[in-house]
Structures are given as C-alpha cells and as structure tokens.
Motif scaffolding. Structure first.
Motif, PDB file in Angstrom:
ATOM      1  N   PHE A  17     -45.953  27.483 -13.698  1.00 23.28           N
ATOM      2  CA  PHE A  17     -46.049  26.043 -13.911  1.00 23.28           C
ATOM      3  C   PHE A  17     -46.172  25.316 -12.583  1.00 23.28           C
ATOM      4  O   PHE A  17     -47.055  24.476 -12.400  1.00 23.28           O
ATOM      5  CB  PHE A  17     -44.831  25.535 -14.694  1.00 23.28           C
ATOM      6  N   ALA A  18     -45.300  25.651 -11.649  1.00 26.47           N
ATOM      7  CA  ALA A  18     -45.319  24.986 -10.339  1.00 26.47           C
ATOM      8  C   ALA A  18     -46.660  25.153  -9.647  1.00 26.47           C
ATOM      9  O   ALA A  18     -47.212  24.194  -9.096  1.00 26.47           O
ATOM     10  CB  ALA A  18     -44.198  25.532  -9.453  1.00 26.47           C
ATOM     11  N   LEU A  19     -47.181  26.354  -9.689  1.00 24.81           N
ATOM     12  CA  LEU A  19     -48.424  26.628  -8.978  1.00 24.81           C
ATOM     13  C   LEU A  19     -49.662  26.149  -9.740  1.00 24.81           C
ATOM     14  O   LEU A  19     -50.750  26.078  -9.162  1.00 24.81           O
ATOM     15  CB  LEU A  19     -48.515  28.116  -8.662  1.00 24.81           C
ATOM     16  N   ALA A  27     -45.016  12.692  -8.223  1.00 21.11           N
ATOM     17  CA  ALA A  27     -44.288  13.292  -9.355  1.00 21.11           C
ATOM     18  C   ALA A  27     -44.652  14.761  -9.527  1.00 21.11           C
ATOM     19  O   ALA A  27     -43.772  15.597  -9.753  1.00 21.11           O
ATOM     20  CB  ALA A  27     -44.570  12.516 -10.637  1.00 21.11           C
ATOM     21  N   ARG A  28     -45.911  15.102  -9.419  1.00 13.80           N
ATOM     22  CA  ARG A  28     -46.318  16.505  -9.578  1.00 13.80           C
ATOM     23  C   ARG A  28     -45.799  17.363  -8.434  1.00 13.80           C
ATOM     24  O   ARG A  28     -45.415  18.512  -8.643  1.00 13.80           O
ATOM     25  CB  ARG A  28     -47.835  16.594  -9.695  1.00 13.80           C
ATOM     26  N   ILE A  29     -45.810  16.825  -7.231  1.00  8.37           N
ATOM     27  CA  ILE A  29     -45.260  17.555  -6.079  1.00  8.37           C
ATOM     28  C   ILE A  29     -43.777  17.821  -6.311  1.00  8.37           C
ATOM     29  O   ILE A  29     -43.299  18.943  -6.131  1.00  8.37           O
ATOM     30  CB  ILE A  29     -45.490  16.769  -4.776  1.00  8.37           C
ATOM     31  N   GLU A  30     -43.051  16.797  -6.743  1.00  4.15           N
ATOM     32  CA  GLU A  30     -41.618  16.954  -6.983  1.00  4.15           C
ATOM     33  C   GLU A  30     -41.343  17.947  -8.114  1.00  4.15           C
ATOM     34  O   GLU A  30     -40.452  18.796  -7.987  1.00  4.15           O
ATOM     35  CB  GLU A  30     -40.987  15.590  -7.286  1.00  4.15           C
ATOM     36  N   TRP A  31     -42.105  17.882  -9.203  1.00  3.52           N
ATOM     37  CA  TRP A  31     -41.881  18.815 -10.301  1.00  3.52           C
ATOM     38  C   TRP A  31     -42.221  20.246  -9.894  1.00  3.52           C
ATOM     39  O   TRP A  31     -41.562  21.193 -10.346  1.00  3.52           O
ATOM     40  CB  TRP A  31     -42.633  18.395 -11.563  1.00  3.52           C
ATOM     41  N   ALA A  32     -43.196  20.414  -9.033  1.00  2.00           N
ATOM     42  CA  ALA A  32     -43.496  21.759  -8.527  1.00  2.00           C
ATOM     43  C   ALA A  32     -42.299  22.301  -7.754  1.00  2.00           C
ATOM     44  O   ALA A  32     -41.902  23.460  -7.936  1.00  2.00           O
ATOM     45  CB  ALA A  32     -44.742  21.739  -7.653  1.00  2.00           C
ATOM     46  N   LEU A  33     -41.701  21.480  -6.909  1.00  4.97           N
ATOM     47  CA  LEU A  33     -40.543  21.915  -6.125  1.00  4.97           C
ATOM     48  C   LEU A  33     -39.334  22.195  -7.014  1.00  4.97           C
ATOM     49  O   LEU A  33     -38.601  23.164  -6.794  1.00  4.97           O
ATOM     50  CB  LEU A  33     -40.212  20.868  -5.058  1.00  4.97           C
ATOM     51  N   ILE A  34     -39.144  21.373  -8.027  1.00  3.11           N
ATOM     52  CA  ILE A  34     -38.046  21.600  -8.979  1.00  3.11           C
ATOM     53  C   ILE A  34     -38.244  22.931  -9.704  1.00  3.11           C
ATOM     54  O   ILE A  34     -37.319  23.743  -9.810  1.00  3.11           O
ATOM     55  CB  ILE A  34     -37.965  20.433  -9.987  1.00  3.11           C
TER      56      ILE A  34
END
Length: 118
Positions: A17-19, A27-34
């Motif tokens: 999902f992150a990749l 928001a997408r950057i933050e959700w990738a890190l989460i």
C-alpha cells in the motif's frame, strides 16, 4: 490471536500500500510513512507469533530493545515509529523523497533481521 502468517500478510499488504501511493500530496506521503511503520510492527509481531501478541507500542518497544535479534534493528524500528507517529499527530513537512529511503533502508533491515526466524 493472529498467526505468524497473518502478521506477515498484513506487513506485506501495508508495505505494498505504501509503495503504491502516488506521492503527490502531503496526505499520501504521510499515509505511506504510517503504513511503513505498521509494516515494521507486523514483522515484529510475526517474529513473536504464535506465542506472544503485544498490544501496546510501549510494551513492544521494550521487547524490541531487549530481544537479542530485534535490538539489532531497534534504531530502524524507532525511526519508522517516529515517521509514523509524526505523520499521524504532528504537523511535519515530510517529502516524497523521504518515503523510498525509509522503505528500502529501515524496513528492509527489520525484515532481514526477522526473516531467518519466521
């Protein structure tokens, strides 16, 4: 209690999902890190399974710090936790360029450490 396979599947799903995210906004950057942090967390849980399932981050942190295998990647785990926590609760300016090095460096080290024990 989740099985080892359950945790591995969840870890892989979170990483995929992150990749898969197009990192074109905050928001997408933050959700990738989460998601990358949660991937790491599930690899730790897979290492512990089937006998142990730690339900709190504090308890898991202590275990990672004290276990002979996991303490080798304690820094990477804490770094991923930092990015995930700050992405959830703080106002940070993470960039798309932060995501790939984190995935390839921190998460890969954690996966490599636990893989022989799964």
């Amino acid at each position: 209690m989740p099985s080892r396979a359950d945790h591995i599947s969840k870890a892989e799903d979170n990483q995929q999902f992150a990749l898969s995210l197009v990192l074109d906004n905050k928001a997408r950057i933050e959700w990738a890190l989460i998601a990358l942090f949660y991937s790491a967390m599930h690899y730790v849980e897979a290492y512990l399974a089937p006998g142990v399932h730690l339900r709190s981050h504090t308890t898991r942190d202590k275990f990672v710090a004290s276990d002979s295998i996991l303490r080798k990647v304690y820094k990477e785990y804490q770094d991923l936790k930092f990015f995930g926590y700050n992405s959830r609760y703080e106002i940070c300016n993470f960039k798309a360029s932060d995501v790939s090095p984190i995935a390839t460096t921190y998460l890969d080290k954690i996966k490599s450490a636990v893989a022989p024990h799964l």
